[in-house]
Design a protein around this motif. Structure first.
Motif, PDB file in Angstrom:
ATOM      1  N   TYR A  68       0.933  -1.250  -0.053  1.00  8.02           N
ATOM      2  CA  TYR A  68      -0.150  -0.087   0.078  1.00  8.02           C
ATOM      3  C   TYR A  68       0.930   1.275   0.078  1.00  8.02           C
ATOM      4  O   TYR A  68       0.429   2.418  -0.492  1.00  8.02           O
ATOM      5  N   THR A  69       2.183   1.036   0.475  1.00  6.69           N
ATOM      6  CA  THR A  69       3.105   2.317   0.408  1.00  6.69           C
ATOM      7  C   THR A  69       3.860   2.282  -0.577  1.00  6.69           C
ATOM      8  O   THR A  69       4.583   3.528  -1.140  1.00  6.69           O
ATOM      9  N   ARG A 102       9.329   4.246   1.501  1.00  2.48           N
ATOM     10  CA  ARG A 102       8.056   3.577   1.277  1.00  2.48           C
ATOM     11  C   ARG A 102       8.045   2.303   0.251  1.00  2.48           C
ATOM     12  O   ARG A 102       7.292   1.543   0.349  1.00  2.48           O
TER      13      ARG A 102
END
Length: 666
Positions: free
Chosen positions: A352-353, A452
Motif C-alpha cells: 500500500y505504500t 515507502r
C-alpha cells in the motif's frame, strides 16, 4: 438656453484616446519537422505585468485552460515596453498549434490549481490576443523512429509514428543509395477510453497519439552497417538512418545504460520535465559516433518519458531520443511512472505504500504499444486497456546475457515472472556469455532515505536475491532512486570476498543504482538511526560510491572482463568505474588517477572510486574506442582520445571494503 453652454463644453472637452489592440503574430506558419522553431511576436500589451503569459495550444481549438504549456512574456528582454518576442521549437503532434496571450493578476492566483512543483497554474480569465494555427509540412514521412532487438540476432525491429494508419514500409540496404529491400509493417493505436484514470483519460491530458508502426528487418549479416528509411510513396519518406547489426561471434559488448531520464520541453507544463535529459542524450550520441561500425545498444530501465498522463510528453520524449534510438537498439523495462494506478491487478496488502497513482492513469498502455521488446511477457490490466507488455525478457549481446524484469508486477516465487527469471538464469551458456546483467526499476539495495519501497525491497531480497546469487549473476542495475550508487559484491547486506590469493571466492553480484539520467527530485541519503534529524548522512561500508551527478553508465565487456563506467553530464568524463573479471573477481579503480594517467594512489578523495583496503596495483586496459577525437553536435572540439582508463586491483582480500566519499556535499 442653459443647456447650450454645457453641450458646447462637452463637445470641446478632450476625449480619451482608444489604445491600440494587443497584437500577436507567429512565423513561419508551416514547419518542416519536429524541433523547428517559430518566432512569436507581440505588441501593445497595456500596463505590462510579469504575470502576463503566452499559452501554447494543440489542437488549436483547445479550451483556454487546456494549454499544453506556457511561457511568461517577461522572458523577452523588452517585455516591459509592452512588446517582445520569444522563439520556441515545436514537436510535431500531428495537429496544428495556436497561441494566446493572457493578463493574469496577483489577486486571481488560485492556490488549488498548481503544477507539479506547486507553482500556481496561470489563469485564463483575460484574453488579450490570439494567433492562428501553425502546422507541419505533409509528405515528409514519419517521425519518432526507434530500434529494438528481437529474439533473433539476425533481425532488427524498426518502429515509428505517423498521423494515420495508411500502409507504410521500411526500405533498407547496405548502401545509402541502394536501399532496394523492403520490410512490411503492422500498425496499432490506443484510444482515450483505454486509459485507466485521469489525466490520461481526461480532456486536459489526452491528445491523439498517432499510429504506431512496427516492422522487423530479417536476415541481417553479422556486424554490418545497414541504411534505412521509413514511410511510403504516397505519404512521404523519412530521412535516411543507419544501424550496425548484432554480431553473435563478437568478443565485445558495448551498451549505454541508465534509468529515470524523461524529456525536456521548451515551455512549462503541468508536470515537471527533465532538462538534464538533453545532456544525457548528447553525451551518448557522442559515444555512439565515436564507435564507428561497432554495434551497441541503449538500456533505459524504467520511468521512461515521465508523461504521467499528459500525452504530448511522449512525443517530446521520442523526438529527444530519435537521434540515438534510430542508430542503436533502445531497450526499456517498466517503471512506476509508466504503470502504477490504484486498481492495478497486482496490488498486495503489503504494497500500500509502494504502488499509487504514479502512472497518471496510463496503466502501461503507451509503454506497451510504443515499444516492442523481445519475448511475449504480458499481464491483463482487468480494464478495457490491452494487456501490459514488455514486462520481462532477455537477450544476448556479444559476451553478455541481459535480463530485464518488472518491479511493478508479480515477481514472487511461483509467479509467471519468477518462473521466467529462474528458467532464464539456469539456461545461460556461460561459455558463450560469461557475464549476466539483470536490470529492473526499483532497487533491491539503496542507501537513499526512501522508506515507502521498503516492503518491496524486502520481498525482492527474499524471492529474487537467492536466484541471482545461486546463478552467479554478475551485475544488477536499478533505477528509481535518482542518483548513482555502487555497492560491494553483496548477499544479504554482506560484502563478499573477491576470491583473490587462492581464497574461496564469494564474489557476489554487484548492485549499482543508475537512476540519474534526468529526473531531479530525490530524497536525502539515509540519516543515522540514532539522529534522524541530524543532516549528516553516513555512507555504509557496503556503499562504495555515491554520486549526485546526472549522467549515464557505459558498459564494455570482453570474454575476460566487464567494465562499467559512470559518466557525468557536466563534463562527459568518467567519475566512477568498476571492473569484474570472468572469474568473478571484482576490481574497483581510482578513476581520478586513471583518467589522468597518473601514478596509482589510494583514491580516497571526493569524486573517485576506490577498491578494497590494502596495497593497490595498477591494471590498464584499452577502451572500446581508440583514437576517437571527434566531437558530436558541433558544440565540442577535440574530444579526449579514446576512453583510456586504469584501475586498481587489491592485493589483499576478505570482506574488508573501503567506502568512497560521495562526490556531492551531503
Amino acid at each position: 438656453m442653459k443647456m447650450i453652454p454645457l453641450l458646447i463644453l462637452l463637445f470641446l472637452a478632450p476625449t480619451p484616446s482608444l489604445s491600440a489592440p494587443t497584437t500577436l503574430t507567429v512565423t513561419p506558419k508551416t514547419l518542416t519537422k519536429s524541433g523547428d522553431s517559430v518566432s512569436i511576436q507581440w505588441s501593445n500589451v497595456p500596463s505590462p505585468s510579469k504575470l502576463d503569459w503566452l499559452g501554447i495550444y494543440s489542437p488549436p481549438d483547445s479550451r483556454h485552460d487546456h494549454f499544453i504549456g506556457y511561457k511568461f512574456l517577461s522572458e523577452s528582454p523588452t517585455w516591459a515596453s509592452g512588446s517582445g518576442s520569444i522563439s520556441i521549437p515545436l514537436t510535431n503532434l500531428r495537429s496544428s498549434y495556436s497561441f494566446r496571450i493572457f493578463r493574469w493578476a496577483d489577486s486571481e492566483i488560485n492556490p488549488k490549481k498548481q503544477d507539479h512543483d506547486h507553482n500556481p497554474l496561470p489563469g485564463t480569465a483575460h484574453l488579450l490576443a490570439s494567433a492562428g494555427s501553425v502546422g507541419f509540412e505533409t509528405g515528409r514521412g514519419p517521425e519518432q523512429v526507434h530500434l529494438a532487438f528481437t529474439e533473433d540476432a539476425s533481425e532488427m525491429r524498426v518502429m515509428f509514428l505517423a498521423e494515420d494508419g495508411e500502409k507504410r514500409y521500411v526500405k533498407y540496404g547496405e548502401k545509402k543509395d541502394q536501399m532496394g529491400q523492403v520490410a512490411a509493417t503492422s500498425v496499432e493505436r490506443y484510444e482515450r477510453d483505454q486509459m485507466c484514470d485521469k489525466p490520461a483519460n481526461s480532456s486536459i491530458g489526452w491528445r491523439d497519439p498517432g499510429w504506431i508502426f512496427d516492422a522487423v528487418i530479417k536476415g541481417l549479416k553479422k556486424g554490418v552497417r545497414y541504411y534505412y528509411k521509413v514511410g511510403s510513396d504516397s505519404k512521404g519518406w523519412s530521412e535516411t538512418h543507419s544501424f550496425v547489426s548484432r554480431n553473435e561471434d563478437s568478443n565485445e559488448t558495448i551498451a549505454f545504460l541508465f534509468g529515470d531520464m524523461g524529456a525536456a520541453t521548451p515551455y512549462t507544463t503541468f508536470e515537471r520535465t527533465q532538462d538534464e535529459s538533453i545532456s544525457t542524450m548528447k553525451w551518448i550520441l557522442r559515444d555512439i559516433e565515436a564507435l564507428g561500425d561497432k554495434p551497441a545498444f541503449v538500456s533505459h530501465i524504467g520511468d521512461i518519458s515521465y508523461a504521467r498522463g499528459y500525452s504530448w510528453l511522449w512525443d517530446e520524449f521520442f523526438a529527444l531520443i530519435e537521434p540515438v534510438a534510430s542508430r542503436v537498439a533502445y531497450h526499456v523495462c517498466i517503471g512506476n511512472h509508466e504503470y502504477d494506478w490504484p486498481l492495478q491487478p497486482w496490488n498486495p496488502d503489503w504494497s500500500y505504500t509502494v504502488y499509487g497513482t504514479d502512472g497518471g492513469g496510463e496503466c502501461g498502455v503507451p509503454y506497451s504499444l510504443k515499444f516492442h521488446m523481445p519475448g511475449n511477457s504480458l499481464e491483463p490490466t482487468g480494464t478495457r486497456a490491452p494487456a501490459t507488455r514488455n514486462l520481462y525478457y532477455s537477450f544476448d549481446m556479444g559476451v553478455v546475457h541481459f535480463v530485464y524484469i518488472s518491479t511493478e508486477t508479480n515477481f514472487l516465487r511461483g509467479s509467471n515472472q519468477y518462473n521466467f527469471i529462474k528458467h532464464d538464469l539456469e539456461s545461460v551458456d556461460r561459455k558463450k556469455t560469461p557475464f549476466v546483467v539483470v536490470q529492473g526499476h526499483r532497487p533491491m539495495y539503496t542507501t537513499s532515505n526512501e522508506n515507502r519501497d521498503a516492503p518491496l525491497r524486502n520481498r525482492m531480497l527474499e524471492h529474487l536475491e537467492p536466484l541471482f546469487v545461486e546463478n552467479n549473476v554478475t551485475l544488477a542495475l536499478w533505477g528509481h532512486v535518482h542518483r548513482y550508487e555502487r555497492f560491494c559484491p553483496l548477499n544479504n547486506f554482506t560484502c563478499g570476498s573477491m576470491g583473490m590469493d587462492g581464497e574461496h571466492s564469494e564474489a557476489f553480484l554487484v548492485h549499482i543504482v543508475i537512476g540519474m539520467a534526468g529526473q531531479d527530485w530525490q530524497p536525502i541519503w539515509q540519516p543515522r538511526p540514532d539522529h534522524p534529524d541530524d543532516p549528516v548522512f553516513p555512507q555504509p561500508m557496503r556503499s562504495l560510491y555515491r554520486g549526485g551527478e546526472f549522467g549515464y553508465t557505459r558498459l564494455v565487456a570482453t570474454k575476460e572482463k566487464l567494465t562499467l563506467s559512470y559518466v557525468g553530464n557536466h563534463d562527459g568524463e568518467v567519475h566512477d568505474m568498476v571492473e569484474i573479471l570472468a572469474s568473478g573477481q571484482v576490481l574497483s579503480g581510482d578513476v581520478t588517477a586513471s583518467v589522468k594517467e597518473s601514478e596509482t594512489t589510494s583514491g580516497s578523495g571526493s569524486g573517485s572510486g576506490s577498491g578494497p583496503r590494502g596495497e593497490l596495483t595498477k591494471s590498464t586496459f584499452s577502451w572500446f574506442v581508440q583514437g576517437a577525437s571527434i566531437l558530436v553536435l558541433g558544440a565540442f572540439v577535440g574530444y579526449v582520445i579514446g576512453y583510456i582508463s586504469h584501475t586498481k586491483k587489491a592485493a589483499t582480500s576478505g570482506r574488508s571494503w573501503t567506502p568512497v566519499k560521495t562526490n556531492e556535499d551531503a
